[in-house]
Design an enzyme around this catalytic site. Structure first.
Site, short mmCIF file in Angstrom:
data_model
loop_
_atom_site.label_atom_id
_atom_site.label_comp_id
_atom_site.label_asym_id
_atom_site.label_seq_id
_atom_site.Cartn_x
_atom_site.Cartn_y
_atom_site.Cartn_z
N CYS A 2 -3.21 20.80 -7.56
CA CYS A 2 -3.50 20.56 -8.96
C CYS A 2 -4.83 19.84 -9.09
O CYS A 2 -5.14 18.94 -8.31
CB CYS A 2 -2.44 19.72 -9.66
SG CYS A 2 -0.82 20.46 -9.66
N ARG A 27 -7.92 23.99 -6.14
CA ARG A 27 -6.80 23.05 -5.99
C ARG A 27 -5.49 23.62 -6.49
O ARG A 27 -4.44 22.98 -6.37
CB ARG A 27 -7.11 21.75 -6.73
CG ARG A 27 -8.26 20.97 -6.13
CD ARG A 27 -8.47 19.68 -6.87
NE ARG A 27 -7.47 18.72 -6.52
CZ ARG A 27 -7.67 17.68 -5.72
NH1 ARG A 27 -8.86 17.46 -5.21
NH2 ARG A 27 -6.71 16.84 -5.44
N TRP A 74 -0.96 23.81 -9.27
CA TRP A 74 -0.27 24.40 -8.12
C TRP A 74 1.18 23.96 -8.27
O TRP A 74 1.49 22.77 -8.19
CB TRP A 74 -0.86 23.87 -6.82
CG TRP A 74 -0.29 24.54 -5.60
CD1 TRP A 74 -0.67 25.75 -5.08
CD2 TRP A 74 0.77 24.06 -4.77
NE1 TRP A 74 0.08 26.04 -3.96
CE2 TRP A 74 0.97 25.02 -3.75
CE3 TRP A 74 1.57 22.93 -4.77
CZ2 TRP A 74 1.93 24.88 -2.75
CZ3 TRP A 74 2.53 22.78 -3.78
CH2 TRP A 74 2.70 23.75 -2.78
N ASN A 98 -1.34 15.11 -11.39
CA ASN A 98 -1.32 15.65 -10.04
C ASN A 98 -0.42 14.74 -9.23
O ASN A 98 -0.60 13.53 -9.23
CB ASN A 98 -2.76 15.65 -9.49
CG ASN A 98 -2.81 16.01 -8.02
OD1 ASN A 98 -1.89 16.67 -7.50
ND2 ASN A 98 -3.86 15.59 -7.36
N GLY A 99 0.57 15.33 -8.55
CA GLY A 99 1.49 14.51 -7.75
C GLY A 99 2.92 14.91 -8.06
O GLY A 99 3.17 15.97 -8.63
N GLU A 473 -5.45 29.68 15.30
CA GLU A 473 -6.29 29.62 14.10
C GLU A 473 -6.65 31.04 13.63
O GLU A 473 -6.66 31.32 12.44
CB GLU A 473 -7.56 28.78 14.39
CG GLU A 473 -8.62 28.78 13.31
CD GLU A 473 -8.17 28.25 11.95
OE1 GLU A 473 -7.03 27.77 11.82
OE2 GLU A 473 -8.97 28.34 11.00
N LYS A 477 -5.78 32.37 9.92
CA LYS A 477 -6.78 32.91 8.98
C LYS A 477 -6.33 34.27 8.48
O LYS A 477 -6.38 34.55 7.30
CB LYS A 477 -8.16 33.07 9.65
CG LYS A 477 -9.00 31.82 9.82
CD LYS A 477 -9.45 31.17 8.54
CE LYS A 477 -8.48 30.17 8.03
NZ LYS A 477 -8.49 28.82 8.47
N HIS A 496 7.54 35.20 27.95
CA HIS A 496 8.78 34.44 27.79
C HIS A 496 9.48 34.77 26.48
O HIS A 496 10.31 34.00 26.01
CB HIS A 496 8.50 32.94 27.90
CG HIS A 496 7.98 32.56 29.25
ND1 HIS A 496 8.77 32.57 30.37
CD2 HIS A 496 6.74 32.23 29.67
CE1 HIS A 496 8.04 32.22 31.42
NE2 HIS A 496 6.79 32.01 31.02
N LYS A 600 -6.00 24.30 -1.98
CA LYS A 600 -6.72 23.46 -1.04
C LYS A 600 -6.32 22.02 -1.32
O LYS A 600 -6.01 21.68 -2.45
CB LYS A 600 -8.23 23.65 -1.29
CG LYS A 600 -9.02 23.45 -0.03
CD LYS A 600 -10.36 24.08 -0.09
CE LYS A 600 -11.09 23.84 1.19
NZ LYS A 600 -10.64 24.71 2.28
C1 F6R Z 1 -5.98 26.72 6.33
C2 F6R Z 1 -6.20 25.44 5.68
C3 F6R Z 1 -5.14 24.41 5.77
C4 F6R Z 1 -5.75 23.01 5.90
C5 F6R Z 1 -4.63 21.95 5.85
C6 F6R Z 1 -5.18 20.56 6.08
O1 F6R Z 1 -7.07 27.57 6.20
O2 F6R Z 1 -7.21 25.22 5.06
O3 F6R Z 1 -4.25 24.68 6.82
O4 F6R Z 1 -6.44 22.94 7.11
O5 F6R Z 1 -3.99 22.01 4.61
O6 F6R Z 1 -6.11 20.22 5.11
P1 F6R Z 1 -7.11 19.00 5.33
O7 F6R Z 1 -7.98 19.35 6.48
O8 F6R Z 1 -7.87 18.90 4.03
O9 F6R Z 1 -6.28 17.80 5.61
#
Ligand code: F6R
Length: 605
Positions: A2, A27, A74, A98-99, A473, A477, A496, A600
């Protein structure tokens, strides 16, 4: 999780609010809304879905005012529909939040018994009603807000408008970040600095527990105990070009291609910062590294580096597990937390837990002055610049660059690396920007590979040593932006169990730089090939020479990358995987920057 914006201006704030929301749409993009104060009361418009839906609504409806708040959501409590969109208002009060309000059910029951009716399923809606409850008892706006806050359990950042106070925005932070911005003729509020008015040249981060009452002419700040406080204003470093995609279709593409610069800047900046870091690794008994998601994979890579180069025992944990695990901590240990945003709730909570145990903490963050940076004893800032694409790319390679520099410092201080060897490893790191340009130069090849995945149901990634986290990773992605089911495994673990998943033509990416594990990784690739899997090997010239094509059921497809070492290959190879995932997602028509269900900066548990 959010995004919040707020603005007070001499002119209509609606365009500023929309611009702020657009800058922080990463966000959350389940719904968006704004409220402005007008002489005829608080006016609110909101829409489910992305911000453009709200923008279209505003095109067809007149809304203007000099003071307003906005929100991009979000969803946590309640579906992502229009009813649940913020701001949540009644006749007197409008709130963006937010929260999570943990005691919202009890408050809702009590307020319903007091005659309030609820329109949404959200936890947030209790806040405007609680404030209205106190207003009805003759409290001033500030006192009603204080009384309401005293009843709330959980975490929040709030922006609040009162119909009876046309000059002010009220704000409060407990557990979620809030920033104020100041420019010529305007004041703004945001859940991060990107949300602020682009003309704000100064910013101020609210501290935990702070409340603010802001107008064009004054700011009143009080701390957790209601005591008036001053907080430091700093220069706003966000530049306009950071918020634009420039010529790229998606931020993620821009951010992948920025990596030669962001890595070079991070390496230089980290070396400077380390000269000022008062931490002696020869006195540290053990390392704990804690992070989430992609940042956790940076921790995984660092574990190999610290153990091999600096002879340090390393425990790594995802923050959500660590915080409730009750792990006993060694008093001479150092805990490193890694976070792009510096606001991830689980990582922040884990860090606080470590501090209560009396152990030293070091944060690696991309956002300066973030909560995690402020909470840790020491912090280092990566130089990735604002990362807007929800899938992390340049922040990850910047984290690895910073960690590599710390590893060299630790190895030197622990007498395991002399000055010459340290300088030659630093030289290798300094080659990375040029080598990454070489990876970017084969973008058409990586594009074709990514597009070839569009009909695949599953894809697997395998690697050993430092390439194991890169396999994880690569899978993350791909799955998060293309929605293809993808998993990363350590190549040795395949037999395994996971090898049962390999069917004819199942794509398996084999991360195979010429390192100490190469022979074994190639054997694992043969096992996949023998089961008719589609092997795609990422390796260098040495890997190719080592590969015994005759032994393969079918020769693997090969992506040839520059030669590298255990210190540089994770940073180099992940760039190729980022581009493959990007093009796979494009070919599936995904909204690469805003993948479904994600946001994010995860500021809720
Ligand atoms: C994946 C991604 C997330 C962040 C995770 C941690 O592409 O972006 O997995 O890496 O939410 O976020 P930060 O680094 O901001 O603590």
């Amino acid at each position: 999780m959010c995004g919040i914006v707020g603005s007070i201006h001499h002119q209509n704030v609606v365009p500023t609010l929309l611009q702020g929301l657009s800058n922080i749409e990463y966000r959350g993009y389940d719904s968006a809304g704004i409220s402005v104060l007008t002489p005829r009361g608080i006016k609110t418009l909101k829409r489910s879905g992305k911000l453009e839906h709200l923008r279209n609504l505003l095109d067809s409806q007149q809304l203007s005012g000099f003071c307003g708040i906005g929100h991009t959501r979000w969803a946590t409590h309640g579906e992502p529909n229009e009813r649940n969109a913020h701001p949540h208002s009644n006749d007197q009060v409008s709130v963006v939040h937010n929260g999570i309000i943990e005691n919202h059910s009890q408050l809702r029951q009590w307020l319903q018994a007091e005659g309030f009716s609820f329109n949404s399923q959200t936890d947030t809606e209790v806040i405007p009603h609680l404030i209205a409850y106190y207003l009805a008892r003759g409290y001033s706006p500030q006192k009603s807000l204080n009384a309401a806050l005293a009843n709330l359990k959980g975490s929040f950042a709030l922006g609040v408008l009162f119909d009876q106070d046309q000059q002010h925005i009220y704000a409060a932070r407990r557990g979620s970040p809030l920033v104020l911005g100041f420019g010529e003729g305007n004041v703004s509020l945001g859940s991060d600095a990107m949300a602020l008015n682009i003309n704000d040249d100064r910013i101020l981060y609210l501290e935990e527990g702070d409340q603010a009452r802001i107008s064009l002419n004054s700011i009143k700040l009080v701390d957790n105990n209601g005591k008036a406080v001053q907080r430091k204003q700093r220069k706003n470093e966000i530049r306009h070009e950071h918020c634009s995609k420039q010529n790229h279709r998606f931020y993620m593409h821009k951010e992948i291609l920025q990596q030669p610069d962001t890595i070079a800047q991070t390496l230089n900046h980290t070396q400077q910062q380390l000269t000022e870091l008062v931490l002696d690794f020869s006195k540290i008994s053990r390392l704990n590294i804690i992070a989430c998601g992609t940042s956790y994979y940076a921790a995984m890579v660092a574990k190999y580096w610290f153990e091999q180069q600096a002879g340090l025992c390393v425990d790594i944990d995802t923050a959500s597990e660590f915080r409730y695990r009750g792990a006993p901590l060694d008093q001479n240990s150092l805990t490193i937390v890694i976070s792009q945003s510096g606001e991830t709730a689980d990582t922040l909570a884990a860090l606080k837990h470590v501090r209560t145990q009396g152990c030293k903490t070091l944060a690696i963050v991309n956002v300066i002055a973030s909560s995690i940076a402020r909470e840790a004893h020491f912090s280092l800032q990566t130089q990735a610049g604002p990362e807007i694409g929800v899938a992390s790319t340049k922040a990850f390679t910047a984290q690895l660059s910073t960690l590599a520099c710390i590893v060299l410092k630790a190895a030197k201080e622990r007498q395991l690396l002399d000055a010459d060897n340290s300088a030659s490893l630093m030289d290798e790191l300094q080659q990375l920007p040029t080598q990454i340009q070489q990876v970017i130069a084969i973008e058409p090849e990586l594009q074709a590979l990514g597009e070839s995945l569009s009909d695949s149901r599953d894809a697997y990634f395998i690697g050993r040593g430092c390439s194991f986290p890169i396999a994880m990773e690569g899978a993350l992605k791909l799955k998060e932006i293309s929605y293809i089911h993808a998993e990363g495994f350590s190549a040795g673990e395949l037999k395994h169990g996971p090898i049962a998943l390999i069917e004819e033509n199942t794509p398996v990416f084999v991360i195979a730089p010429a390192d100490a594990w190469l022979d074994k990784t190639l054997s694992n690739m043969q096992e996949v090939s023998a089961r008719s899997g589609r092997c795609i090997m990422l390796g260098d010239q040495h890997s190719l020479t080592t590969l015994n094509i005759e032994q393969c059921q079918a020769p693997p497809e090969v992506v040839l990358l520059p030669c590298s070492s255990a210190l540089t290959s994770p940073i180099l190879y992940v760039v190729a995987l980022q581009l493959i995932a990007y093009y796979a997602a494009l070919s599936k028509g995904s909204d690469v920057d805003q993948p479904r269900n994600l946001a994010k900066s995860v500021t809720v548990e």
